[in-house]
Write a protein that holds these residues in place. Structure first.
Motif, PDB file in Angstrom:
ATOM      1  N   LEU A   3       0.854  -1.186   0.000  1.00 47.94           N
ATOM      2  CA  LEU A   3       0.000   0.000   0.000  1.00 47.94           C
ATOM      3  C   LEU A   3       0.891   1.236   0.000  1.00 47.94           C
ATOM      4  N   ALA A   4       0.651   2.123  -0.954  1.00 47.05           N
ATOM      5  CA  ALA A   4       1.489   3.319  -1.103  1.00 47.05           C
ATOM      6  C   ALA A   4       0.578   4.524  -1.344  1.00 47.05           C
ATOM      7  N   GLY A   5       0.048   5.038  -0.244  1.00 46.85           N
ATOM      8  CA  GLY A   5      -0.895   6.142  -0.387  1.00 46.85           C
ATOM      9  C   GLY A   5      -2.276   5.681  -0.806  1.00 46.85           C
ATOM     10  N   TYR A   6      -2.647   4.477  -0.376  1.00 38.20           N
ATOM     11  CA  TYR A   6      -3.990   3.955  -0.647  1.00 38.20           C
ATOM     12  C   TYR A   6      -4.888   4.391   0.505  1.00 38.20           C
ATOM     13  N   MET A   7      -5.951   5.110   0.175  1.00 30.47           N
ATOM     14  CA  MET A   7      -6.712   5.821   1.195  1.00 30.47           C
ATOM     15  C   MET A   7      -7.953   5.080   1.680  1.00 30.47           C
ATOM     16  N   ARG A   8      -8.063   3.803   1.372  1.00 27.09           N
ATOM     17  CA  ARG A   8      -9.192   3.013   1.876  1.00 27.09           C
ATOM     18  C   ARG A   8      -8.701   1.947   2.851  1.00 27.09           C
ATOM     19  N   VAL A   9      -9.526   1.663   3.843  1.00 25.67           N
ATOM     20  CA  VAL A   9      -9.218   0.588   4.789  1.00 25.67           C
ATOM     21  C   VAL A   9      -9.479  -0.749   4.102  1.00 25.67           C
ATOM     22  N   ILE A  10      -8.512  -1.638   4.157  1.00 25.14           N
ATOM     23  CA  ILE A  10      -8.667  -2.970   3.563  1.00 25.14           C
ATOM     24  C   ILE A  10      -9.565  -3.809   4.462  1.00 25.14           C
ATOM     25  N   GLY A  11     -10.607  -4.378   3.877  1.00 22.53           N
ATOM     26  CA  GLY A  11     -11.556  -5.191   4.633  1.00 22.53           C
ATOM     27  C   GLY A  11     -11.206  -6.667   4.622  1.00 22.53           C
ATOM     28  N   PRO A  12     -12.023  -7.490   5.281  1.00 19.42           N
ATOM     29  CA  PRO A  12     -11.703  -8.906   5.460  1.00 19.42           C
ATOM     30  C   PRO A  12     -11.648  -9.709   4.165  1.00 19.42           C
ATOM     31  N   THR A  13     -12.384  -9.291   3.140  1.00 15.55           N
ATOM     32  CA  THR A  13     -12.380 -10.055   1.880  1.00 15.55           C
ATOM     33  C   THR A  13     -10.967 -10.196   1.329  1.00 15.55           C
ATOM     34  N   ILE A  14     -10.220  -9.093   1.330  1.00 15.22           N
ATOM     35  CA  ILE A  14      -8.831  -9.125   0.849  1.00 15.22           C
ATOM     36  C   ILE A  14      -7.879  -9.528   1.963  1.00 15.22           C
ATOM     37  N   LEU A  15      -8.109  -9.009   3.160  1.00 15.26           N
ATOM     38  CA  LEU A  15      -7.201  -9.247   4.284  1.00 15.26           C
ATOM     39  C   LEU A  15      -7.067 -10.734   4.606  1.00 15.26           C
ATOM     40  N   ASN A  16      -8.162 -11.453   4.596  1.00 16.73           N
ATOM     41  CA  ASN A  16      -8.114 -12.877   4.926  1.00 16.73           C
ATOM     42  C   ASN A  16      -7.339 -13.673   3.886  1.00 16.73           C
ATOM     43  N   HIS A  17      -7.394 -13.227   2.641  1.00 16.99           N
ATOM     44  CA  HIS A  17      -6.699 -13.947   1.570  1.00 16.99           C
ATOM     45  C   HIS A  17      -5.195 -13.638   1.566  1.00 16.99           C
ATOM     46  N   TYR A  18      -4.834 -12.450   2.079  1.00 13.04           N
ATOM     47  CA  TYR A  18      -3.434 -12.012   2.052  1.00 13.04           C
ATOM     48  C   TYR A  18      -2.928 -11.713   3.468  1.00 13.04           C
ATOM     49  N   SER A  19      -3.215 -12.611   4.394  1.00 10.74           N
ATOM     50  CA  SER A  19      -2.758 -12.438   5.768  1.00 10.74           C
ATOM     51  C   SER A  19      -1.231 -12.363   5.825  1.00 10.74           C
ATOM     52  N   LYS A  20      -0.707 -11.336   6.499  1.00 14.42           N
ATOM     53  CA  LYS A  20       0.744 -11.082   6.604  1.00 14.42           C
ATOM     54  C   LYS A  20       1.394 -10.907   5.230  1.00 14.42           C
ATOM     55  N   ARG A  21       0.588 -10.521   4.256  1.00 14.69           N
ATOM     56  CA  ARG A  21       1.112 -10.267   2.908  1.00 14.69           C
ATOM     57  C   ARG A  21       0.682  -8.888   2.394  1.00 14.69           C
ATOM     58  N   ILE A  22       0.275  -8.004   3.306  1.00 11.28           N
ATOM     59  CA  ILE A  22      -0.091  -6.632   2.920  1.00 11.28           C
ATOM     60  C   ILE A  22       0.697  -5.678   3.804  1.00 11.28           C
ATOM     61  N   ILE A  23       1.517  -4.841   3.173  1.00 13.37           N
ATOM     62  CA  ILE A  23       2.360  -3.884   3.876  1.00 13.37           C
ATOM     63  C   ILE A  23       1.811  -2.481   3.644  1.00 13.37           C
ATOM     64  N   GLN A  61      12.696 -12.473   2.869  1.00 13.34           N
ATOM     65  CA  GLN A  61      12.291 -13.368   3.960  1.00 13.34           C
ATOM     66  C   GLN A  61      11.229 -14.368   3.484  1.00 13.34           C
ATOM     67  N   ILE A  62      10.252 -13.882   2.753  1.00 12.27           N
ATOM     68  CA  ILE A  62       9.189 -14.761   2.257  1.00 12.27           C
ATOM     69  C   ILE A  62       9.767 -15.791   1.291  1.00 12.27           C
ATOM     70  N   SER A  63      10.631 -15.309   0.387  1.00 10.31           N
ATOM     71  CA  SER A  63      11.224 -16.214  -0.597  1.00 10.31           C
ATOM     72  C   SER A  63      12.077 -17.288   0.078  1.00 10.31           C
ATOM     73  N   LYS A  64      12.836 -16.874   1.098  1.00 13.67           N
ATOM     74  CA  LYS A  64      13.656 -17.834   1.834  1.00 13.67           C
ATOM     75  C   LYS A  64      12.769 -18.850   2.555  1.00 13.67           C
ATOM     76  N   GLY A  65      11.664 -18.382   3.148  1.00 12.84           N
ATOM     77  CA  GLY A  65      10.765 -19.283   3.851  1.00 12.84           C
ATOM     78  C   GLY A  65      10.106 -20.285   2.923  1.00 12.84           C
ATOM     79  N   GLU A  66       9.797 -19.855   1.704  1.00 17.68           N
ATOM     80  CA  GLU A  66       9.152 -20.767   0.743  1.00 17.68           C
ATOM     81  C   GLU A  66      10.113 -21.841   0.250  1.00 17.68           C
ATOM     82  N   LYS A  67      11.418 -21.519   0.252  1.00 23.35           N
ATOM     83  CA  LYS A  67      12.401 -22.495  -0.220  1.00 23.35           C
ATOM     84  C   LYS A  67      12.771 -23.518   0.850  1.00 23.35           C
ATOM     85  N   GLU A  68      12.556 -23.134   2.115  1.00 20.76           N
ATOM     86  CA  GLU A  68      12.941 -24.046   3.214  1.00 20.76           C
ATOM     87  C   GLU A  68      11.949 -25.183   3.380  1.00 20.76           C
TER      88      GLU A  68
END
Length: 199
Positions: free
Chosen positions: A86-106, A192-199
């Motif tokens: 998120l880079a200047g995104y002015m809306r609150v992300i709701g559960p529809t997207i949040l649940n699908h991208y848990s710990k994958r939204i910065i 970090q994510i890429s390293k975790g996926e390879k382990e």
């Protein structure tokens, strides 16, 4: 790592991140999509110039926020997006997207959280400087959760407020800090994510 950037306005951080990917300062990934909730926002022109695919549609076209986010999620899946920045995104992300991208939204927030959560953080910090002598504010990068600017913090940096600052000068200093910090943090997260996926 396939990254989507969400932005609502001018898009300076969007462009900074794309250029960092292009220079390989951010490794193991690429920007595959810009999503913008305002069809006339200047960031779309930046995406065109940088040859980044974009999708844009406003909330008012949908019967509910859930349906709006489902449409966004469908696009994210079409582009096989792994991570959202998120880079200047002015809306609150709701559960529809949040649940699908848990710990994958910065998210990037222009204050030193938990100070000045929500909108107009720079202006509120500047007002506090004028009224109470506040000498610093900051920039925060964090994972998002269900709250407003409450998710786990990844990195923070203080930004000084100088005694003779104008609001424009403070905004410029904050944006300069954002442009340095965001590519570094995004690179670390992707590695970090890429390293975790390879382990």
């Amino acid at each position: 790592m396939r990254v989507a950037i969400f932005a609502s306005g001018d898009g300076t951080n969007f462009e900074t991140l794309v250029q960092a990917f292009n220079r390989h300062e951010i490794q193991h990934g690429k920007v595959v999509l810009l999503f913008c909730d305002h069809p006339n926002a200047p960031v779309i022109q930046r995406a065109k110039r940088l040859q980044i695919p974009y999708e844009t549609f406003p909330l008012k076209q949908f019967a509910s926020k859930a349906k709006y986010e489902q449409a966004i999620l469908t696009k994210l899946q079409e582009y096989q997006v792994d991570l959202i920045a998120l880079a200047g995104y002015m809306r609150v992300i709701g559960p529809t997207i949040l649940n699908h991208y848990s710990k994958r939204i910065i998210n990037l927030h222009p204050a030193y959280l938990p100070e000045f959560q929500g909108l107009h953080a720079i202006e509120r910090a500047f007002d506090d400087h004028l009224q109470n002598g506040r000498a610093q504010t900051g920039v925060t990068l964090h994972y998002i959760d269900e709250g407003l600017d409450t998710g786990p913090i990844i990195r923070q940096k203080h930004v000084p407020i100088k005694p003779d600052d104008t609001l424009d000068e403070l905004e410029t200093r904050i944006h300069q800090t954002e442009h340095r910090l965001y590519p570094q943090v995004l690179n670390e997260v992707i590695c970090q994510i890429s390293k975790g996926e390879k382990e």
